[in-house]
Design a protein around this motif. Structure first.
Motif, PDB file in Angstrom:
ATOM      1  N   LYS A   1       4.493  64.251 -54.526  1.00  0.00           N
ATOM      2  CA  LYS A   1       4.939  63.280 -55.528  1.00  0.00           C
ATOM      3  C   LYS A   1       3.747  62.521 -56.102  1.00  0.00           C
ATOM      4  CE  LYS A   1       9.417  62.579 -53.245  1.00  0.00           C
ATOM      5  NZ  LYS A   1      10.309  61.598 -52.589  1.00  0.00           N
ATOM      6  N   ASN A   2       2.811  62.140 -55.221  1.00  0.00           N
ATOM      7  CA  ASN A   2       1.597  61.477 -55.707  1.00  0.00           C
ATOM      8  C   ASN A   2       0.823  62.392 -56.642  1.00  0.00           C
ATOM      9  OD1 ASN A   2       2.351  59.448 -53.980  1.00  0.00           O
ATOM     10  ND2 ASN A   2       0.718  59.785 -52.482  1.00  0.00           N
ATOM     11  N   GLY A   3       0.691  63.652 -56.219  1.00  0.00           N
ATOM     12  CA  GLY A   3      -0.050  64.613 -57.021  1.00  0.00           C
ATOM     13  C   GLY A   3       0.605  64.900 -58.353  1.00  0.00           C
ATOM     14  N   ILE A   4       1.948  64.905 -58.381  1.00  0.00           N
ATOM     15  CA  ILE A   4       2.657  65.125 -59.640  1.00  0.00           C
ATOM     16  C   ILE A   4       2.358  64.003 -60.621  1.00  0.00           C
ATOM     17  CG2 ILE A   4       4.973  65.126 -60.673  1.00  0.00           C
ATOM     18  CD1 ILE A   4       5.877  66.879 -58.320  1.00  0.00           C
ATOM     19  N   CYS A   5       2.185  62.786 -60.107  1.00  0.00           N
ATOM     20  CA  CYS A   5       1.784  61.691 -61.000  1.00  0.00           C
ATOM     21  C   CYS A   5       0.450  62.001 -61.666  1.00  0.00           C
ATOM     22  CB  CYS A   5       1.693  60.384 -60.214  1.00  0.00           C
ATOM     23  SG  CYS A   5       3.294  59.703 -59.740  1.00  0.00           S
ATOM     24  N   HIS A   6      -0.477  62.555 -60.907  1.00  0.00           N
ATOM     25  CA  HIS A   6      -1.768  62.913 -61.500  1.00  0.00           C
ATOM     26  C   HIS A   6      -1.634  64.105 -62.450  1.00  0.00           C
ATOM     27  CE1 HIS A   6      -4.010  59.948 -59.339  1.00  0.00           C
ATOM     28  NE2 HIS A   6      -3.658  60.422 -58.152  1.00  0.00           N
ATOM     29  N   GLN A   7      -0.724  65.029 -62.141  1.00  0.00           N
ATOM     30  CA  GLN A   7      -0.463  66.114 -63.088  1.00  0.00           C
ATOM     31  C   GLN A   7       0.071  65.563 -64.409  1.00  0.00           C
ATOM     32  OE1 GLN A   7       2.307  68.474 -60.754  1.00  0.00           O
ATOM     33  NE2 GLN A   7       0.765  70.078 -60.441  1.00  0.00           N
ATOM     34  N   LEU A   8       0.988  64.595 -64.303  1.00  0.00           N
ATOM     35  CA  LEU A   8       1.549  63.986 -65.504  1.00  0.00           C
ATOM     36  C   LEU A   8       0.476  63.216 -66.273  1.00  0.00           C
ATOM     37  CD1 LEU A   8       4.911  62.726 -63.955  1.00  0.00           C
ATOM     38  CD2 LEU A   8       4.628  64.633 -65.559  1.00  0.00           C
ATOM     39  N   ALA A   9      -0.415  62.561 -65.551  1.00  0.00           N
ATOM     40  CA  ALA A   9      -1.538  61.878 -66.198  1.00  0.00           C
ATOM     41  C   ALA A   9      -2.460  62.895 -66.857  1.00  0.00           C
ATOM     42  CB  ALA A   9      -2.315  61.036 -65.176  1.00  0.00           C
ATOM     43  N   ASN A  10      -2.642  64.022 -66.201  1.00  0.00           N
ATOM     44  CA  ASN A  10      -3.482  65.085 -66.744  1.00  0.00           C
ATOM     45  C   ASN A  10      -2.931  65.608 -68.064  1.00  0.00           C
ATOM     46  OD1 ASN A  10      -5.969  66.395 -66.001  1.00  0.00           O
ATOM     47  ND2 ASN A  10      -4.838  68.285 -65.704  1.00  0.00           N
ATOM     48  N   ASP A  11      -1.584  65.579 -68.178  1.00  0.00           N
ATOM     49  CA  ASP A  11      -0.921  66.049 -69.404  1.00  0.00           C
ATOM     50  C   ASP A  11      -0.646  64.908 -70.381  1.00  0.00           C
ATOM     51  OD1 ASP A  11      -0.864  68.616 -68.380  1.00  0.00           O
ATOM     52  OD2 ASP A  11       1.134  68.397 -67.485  1.00  0.00           O
ATOM     53  N   ASP A  12      -1.243  63.746 -70.126  1.00  0.00           N
ATOM     54  CA  ASP A  12      -1.102  62.554 -70.981  1.00  0.00           C
ATOM     55  C   ASP A  12       0.327  62.039 -71.059  1.00  0.00           C
ATOM     56  OD1 ASP A  12      -3.757  62.012 -71.692  1.00  0.00           O
ATOM     57  OD2 ASP A  12      -3.736  63.548 -73.244  1.00  0.00           O
ATOM     58  N   LEU A  13       1.097  62.292 -69.996  1.00  0.00           N
ATOM     59  CA  LEU A  13       2.454  61.745 -69.936  1.00  0.00           C
ATOM     60  C   LEU A  13       2.476  60.441 -69.127  1.00  0.00           C
ATOM     61  CD1 LEU A  13       4.407  65.086 -69.371  1.00  0.00           C
ATOM     62  CD2 LEU A  13       4.236  63.732 -71.472  1.00  0.00           C
TER      63      LEU A  13
ATOM     64  N   VAL B   1      11.770  79.809 -56.406  1.00  0.00           N
ATOM     65  CA  VAL B   1      12.897  79.184 -57.097  1.00  0.00           C
ATOM     66  C   VAL B   1      12.883  79.632 -58.555  1.00  0.00           C
ATOM     67  CG1 VAL B   1      13.104  77.146 -55.599  1.00  0.00           C
ATOM     68  CG2 VAL B   1      11.481  77.117 -57.503  1.00  0.00           C
ATOM     69  N   PRO B   2      13.994  79.483 -59.273  1.00  0.00           N
ATOM     70  CA  PRO B   2      14.040  79.929 -60.668  1.00  0.00           C
ATOM     71  C   PRO B   2      13.015  79.212 -61.545  1.00  0.00           C
ATOM     72  CG  PRO B   2      16.254  79.569 -59.821  1.00  0.00           C
ATOM     73  CD  PRO B   2      15.315  79.051 -58.783  1.00  0.00           C
ATOM     74  N   ASN B   3      12.629  79.880 -62.612  1.00  0.00           N
ATOM     75  CA  ASN B   3      11.691  79.294 -63.570  1.00  0.00           C
ATOM     76  C   ASN B   3      12.185  77.942 -64.055  1.00  0.00           C
ATOM     77  OD1 ASN B   3      10.088  81.557 -63.409  1.00  0.00           O
ATOM     78  ND2 ASN B   3      10.907  82.503 -65.256  1.00  0.00           N
ATOM     79  N   GLY B   4      11.266  76.997 -64.167  1.00  0.00           N
ATOM     80  CA  GLY B   4      11.617  75.676 -64.671  1.00  0.00           C
ATOM     81  C   GLY B   4      11.957  74.670 -63.600  1.00  0.00           C
ATOM     82  N   THR B   5      12.108  75.123 -62.342  1.00  0.00           N
ATOM     83  CA  THR B   5      12.488  74.200 -61.265  1.00  0.00           C
ATOM     84  C   THR B   5      11.410  73.155 -61.018  1.00  0.00           C
ATOM     85  OG1 THR B   5      13.832  75.906 -60.191  1.00  0.00           O
ATOM     86  CG2 THR B   5      13.180  74.030 -58.850  1.00  0.00           C
ATOM     87  N   PHE B   6      10.148  73.592 -60.981  1.00  0.00           N
ATOM     88  CA  PHE B   6       9.069  72.632 -60.753  1.00  0.00           C
ATOM     89  C   PHE B   6       8.942  71.677 -61.934  1.00  0.00           C
ATOM     90  CE2 PHE B   6       4.631  71.218 -60.995  1.00  0.00           C
ATOM     91  CZ  PHE B   6       4.497  70.654 -59.729  1.00  0.00           C
ATOM     92  N   GLU B   7       9.076  72.189 -63.142  1.00  0.00           N
ATOM     93  CA  GLU B   7       9.006  71.342 -64.319  1.00  0.00           C
ATOM     94  C   GLU B   7      10.128  70.307 -64.322  1.00  0.00           C
ATOM     95  OE1 GLU B   7       6.524  74.746 -64.786  1.00  0.00           O
ATOM     96  OE2 GLU B   7       8.646  74.605 -64.254  1.00  0.00           O
ATOM     97  N   ASN B   8      11.299  70.695 -63.807  1.00  0.00           N
ATOM     98  CA  ASN B   8      12.402  69.735 -63.680  1.00  0.00           C
ATOM     99  C   ASN B   8      12.056  68.636 -62.678  1.00  0.00           C
ATOM    100  OD1 ASN B   8      13.986  71.068 -65.546  1.00  0.00           O
ATOM    101  ND2 ASN B   8      15.103  72.251 -64.014  1.00  0.00           N
ATOM    102  N   LEU B   9      11.356  69.029 -61.610  1.00  0.00           N
ATOM    103  CA  LEU B   9      10.920  68.037 -60.622  1.00  0.00           C
ATOM    104  C   LEU B   9       9.941  67.050 -61.256  1.00  0.00           C
ATOM    105  CD1 LEU B   9      10.873  67.103 -57.646  1.00  0.00           C
ATOM    106  CD2 LEU B   9       8.982  68.708 -57.274  1.00  0.00           C
ATOM    107  N   GLN B  10       9.001  67.555 -62.025  1.00  0.00           N
ATOM    108  CA  GLN B  10       8.069  66.674 -62.734  1.00  0.00           C
ATOM    109  C   GLN B  10       8.822  65.721 -63.664  1.00  0.00           C
ATOM    110  OE1 GLN B  10       5.525  69.748 -64.541  1.00  0.00           O
ATOM    111  NE2 GLN B  10       3.786  68.873 -63.440  1.00  0.00           N
ATOM    112  N   ARG B  11       9.824  66.259 -64.346  1.00  0.00           N
ATOM    113  CA  ARG B  11      10.582  65.450 -65.301  1.00  0.00           C
ATOM    114  C   ARG B  11      11.372  64.361 -64.565  1.00  0.00           C
ATOM    115  NH1 ARG B  11      13.125  69.366 -67.273  1.00  0.00           N
ATOM    116  NH2 ARG B  11      11.420  70.001 -68.629  1.00  0.00           N
ATOM    117  N   GLU B  12      11.924  64.696 -63.400  1.00  0.00           N
ATOM    118  CA  GLU B  12      12.656  63.702 -62.612  1.00  0.00           C
ATOM    119  C   GLU B  12      11.740  62.566 -62.186  1.00  0.00           C
ATOM    120  OE1 GLU B  12      15.617  64.939 -59.583  1.00  0.00           O
ATOM    121  OE2 GLU B  12      15.016  66.964 -60.123  1.00  0.00           O
ATOM    122  N   ILE B  13      10.543  62.920 -61.750  1.00  0.00           N
ATOM    123  CA  ILE B  13       9.590  61.898 -61.327  1.00  0.00           C
ATOM    124  C   ILE B  13       9.172  61.035 -62.516  1.00  0.00           C
ATOM    125  CG2 ILE B  13       7.218  61.546 -60.492  1.00  0.00           C
ATOM    126  CD1 ILE B  13       7.707  63.757 -58.486  1.00  0.00           C
TER     127      ILE B  13
END
Length: 290
Positions: free
Chosen positions: A275-287, A218-230
């Protein structure tokens, strides 16, 4: 000057190594008479040093090239001969509006030495097949993403890239167990929470696998958009007061798993584990924090 789409391979543009894609939109297959002028433009303007001749020059058309043009493209010497024979009719007066371009003198010498093997065509079906290998195909044309590989398995040892979200998980466990200073070794003495840690790491690496998959599909930024949506979908829960860190974490992760993310191109391959893992990614990035 006979260039519709230029594909550059270096920062020199059309002065370096590049490919030309000449696009024609006709309801029938291309015939030589429809493109003699395009050959002429390419040869004349490169002679004028407007650009270096491209590495390859492709004709692109909905119905492809007809038999006569295809034959000429397969036989550069014949193409050269036919273009010279038709120069007067198709090229001489039409390459520019300011002068007639006669096939004579230094230009004739340049014409004779020109590499006619650069001229070729691409069948529309070949274009689509090539496009399927890019991250842009599913988004533009639909039809679903490529099959997603099995998620990465967590390594036995905790990786340094995991440190932050693991630290936050240990904070949850310390509160539940009533013991501070837990480590990857001492948590093994508490089988319930050791299993919980293993599962959260699986979720994290599942999301990491999705991130890697997104880079090629998928185009660049698609995964980051998914993280942002979550993050947007759980943000309101971060302001609530909870009885303990475990309740906070479970509430936020449960909400993430229930989010309907229909707008993201990755959604057809996203699982609850992601989706669960993205929460941990966001926690990893202090978000996110528990």
């Amino acid at each position: 000057m006979g260039i519709d789409v230029a594909g550059f391979t270096d920062d020199q543009g059309t002065k370096g190594v590049w490919d030309n894609f000449q696009c024609k939109h006709y309801n029938k297959a291309l015939a030589p008479s429809q493109v003699y002028l395009e050959f002429g433009k390419m040869i004349w303007h490169s002679f004028q040093k407007q650009f270096t001749p491209p590495r390859k020059y492709y004709f692109i058309a909905p119905q492809g090239c007809g038999m006569s043009l295809s034959r000429l493209l397969r036989t550069p010497t014949e193409l050269k001969k036919e273009l010279e024979a038709n120069w007067e009719k198709y090229c001489k007066k039409d390459i520019t509006s300011t002068q007639e371009i006669k096939l004579e003198g230094d230009f004739k010498k340049y014409f004779e030495k020109f590499d006619f093997s650069i001229f070729d065509s691409k069948d529309p079906l070949d274009l689509v097949t090539e496009h399927k290998q890019t991250p842009f195909h599913a988004v533009r044309f639909g039809g679903g993403l490529n099959p997603r590989p099995e998620p990465l398995a967590p390594p036995n040892m905790i990786n340094t890239q995991e440190n932050n979200y693991i630290k936050k998980l240990f904070g949850v466990y310390e509160e539940q167990i009533g013991q501070i200073g837990l480590t990857a070794q001492t948590i093994m003495q508490h089988s319930k929470w050791a299993r919980h840690l293993d599962k959260q790491r699986e979720y994290f690496y599942c999301a990491e696998s999705l991130k890697n998959f997104s880079r090629d599909n998928v185009p660049n930024g698609t995964f980051e958009n998914l993280q942002r949506e979550i993050l947007d979908g759980v943000d309101h829960l971060t302001y609530a007061t909870y009885a303990n860190k475990l309740t906070c974490m479970n509430t936020i992760i449960s909400q993430a798993g229930s989010l309907a993310l229909s707008a993201n191109p990755l959604i057809s391959v996203v699982h609850i584990s992601d989706k669960n893992g993205i929460c941990h990614q966001l926690a990893n990035d202090d978000l996110l924090d528990w």
